[in-house]
Scaffold this active site. Sequence first.
Site, PDB file in Angstrom:
ATOM      1  N   ALA A 131       1.045  -1.277   0.331  1.00  0.00           N
ATOM      2  CA  ALA A 131       0.026   0.130  -0.159  1.00  0.00           C
ATOM      3  C   ALA A 131       0.963   1.049  -0.488  1.00  0.00           C
ATOM      4  O   ALA A 131       1.899   1.341   0.496  1.00  0.00           O
ATOM      5  CB  ALA A 131      -0.899  -0.281   1.254  1.00  0.00           C
ATOM      6  N   LYS A 132      -0.059   2.752   0.236  1.00  0.00           N
ATOM      7  CA  LYS A 132       0.989   3.319  -0.055  1.00  0.00           C
ATOM      8  C   LYS A 132       1.687   3.594   1.072  1.00  0.00           C
ATOM      9  O   LYS A 132       3.023   4.441   0.908  1.00  0.00           O
ATOM     10  CB  LYS A 132      -0.220   4.837  -0.216  1.00  0.00           C
ATOM     11  CG  LYS A 132       0.461   5.776  -0.488  1.00  0.00           C
ATOM     12  CD  LYS A 132       0.105   5.959  -2.415  1.00  0.00           C
ATOM     13  CE  LYS A 132       0.675   7.483  -2.843  1.00  0.00           C
ATOM     14  NZ  LYS A 132       1.523   8.188  -3.070  1.00  0.00           N
ATOM     15  N   ARG A 133       1.332   3.639   1.786  1.00  0.00           N
ATOM     16  CA  ARG A 133       1.749   4.114   3.310  1.00  0.00           C
ATOM     17  C   ARG A 133       3.365   3.056   3.626  1.00  0.00           C
ATOM     18  O   ARG A 133       4.597   3.224   4.306  1.00  0.00           O
ATOM     19  CB  ARG A 133       1.383   3.952   4.644  1.00  0.00           C
ATOM     20  CG  ARG A 133       0.704   2.202   4.742  1.00  0.00           C
ATOM     21  CD  ARG A 133      -0.544   2.046   5.901  1.00  0.00           C
ATOM     22  NE  ARG A 133      -0.742   0.408   5.299  1.00  0.00           N
ATOM     23  CZ  ARG A 133      -1.604   0.039   5.338  1.00  0.00           C
ATOM     24  NH1 ARG A 133      -2.454   1.041   4.693  1.00  0.00           N
ATOM     25  NH2 ARG A 133      -1.907  -1.027   5.460  1.00  0.00           N
ATOM     26  N   ASP A 134       4.020   1.899   2.584  1.00  0.00           N
ATOM     27  CA  ASP A 134       4.312   1.391   2.407  1.00  0.00           C
ATOM     28  C   ASP A 134       6.226   2.381   1.768  1.00  0.00           C
ATOM     29  O   ASP A 134       6.984   1.634   1.457  1.00  0.00           O
ATOM     30  CB  ASP A 134       4.716   0.171   1.735  1.00  0.00           C
ATOM     31  CG  ASP A 134       3.593  -1.027   2.308  1.00  0.00           C
ATOM     32  OD1 ASP A 134       3.908  -1.156   4.090  1.00  0.00           O
ATOM     33  OD2 ASP A 134       2.408  -1.487   2.338  1.00  0.00           O
ATOM     34  N   GLY A 135       6.260   3.593   2.086  1.00  0.00           N
ATOM     35  CA  GLY A 135       7.115   3.829   1.057  1.00  0.00           C
ATOM     36  C   GLY A 135       7.293   4.428  -0.087  1.00  0.00           C
ATOM     37  O   GLY A 135       6.127   4.491  -1.143  1.00  0.00           O
TER      38      GLY A 135
END
Length: 302
Positions: free
Chosen positions: A244-248
Amino acid sequence: MVFRHRLEDMSSAGRFAPSPSGELHVGNLRTAMLAWLFARSTGRRFLLRVEDLDRARAGAEAKQLSDLEAIGVSWDGAVVRQTDRGPLYTEAISRLAAAGLTYECFCTRREIQEAPSAPHAPQGAYPGTCRNLPTAELESRRSERPAAVRLRSAVTEWAVEDTLHGVFTGVVDDFVLRRNDGVTAYNLAVVVDDAEQGIDQVVRGDDLLPSTPRQAYLAFLLNMPVPEYAHVPLVVNADGARLAKRDGAVTLADLASAGVPADAVRRTILDSLGLPGASLDSALSEFDPAALPRQPWIWPGM
Ligand code: GLU
């Protein structure tokens, strides 16, 4: 409208069908590359369909298309958008309704959650609350809130054949064909679009495998061909959760800001598939579905 393909559309095709809800990440790009490789290695056309019935975000489509081009995924003909195809979906639902295969449903999400499940019904299946509403009640319910349209399914499961998973049998319930806000449901639109576009090969993430029996059953009811399926492994983060987007830095834009060009991303993705990375075309000659990794790919970061 008639579900016959024009002569020039008769050749078989694969496709990538992103939802323009945000930027594509490396997992989506890997699935798109695989769909392209499956299609091209079998002499199929490759089509791009934007699934914008729901969750469309302004500007996302243009960004997704340019990212696909940057990674080397090309497509044939014009991009098709689901929001331009309402009459096709209406026609399909009318055909099902005329055959007695639909019913109106007034349930809220909460009512469905709280309803006791029908005996022997598979977990998560619609409990059938509105399946046989008496006419008088139908009329009073209609005046309270708009109805969704559900399929009156005659089966509780259906089997599909998948190139990577073999025979997969999954739940078919009275799933929604049109939501009560008038939006066509994904399961209906995808079946109608694939058939109408002459798509006979569906390659997509294996998170969609559980929905596939519903779609194949619907194709059967609509007398449409069932495509060949290949559900490919997802890309996950270090914890094994779907990327997901929050994975950097996981989109081409993030990676470009970190100094990583699209070519290098393509190379890394092809390498994860055991394929030469110089270009998608060069990977084509070595592409062999039987040799594909069957496990999720842990995104190593770049
Ligand atoms: N639009 C769906 C998604 O982006 C894919 C649907 C499909 O490939 O059938 O998840």
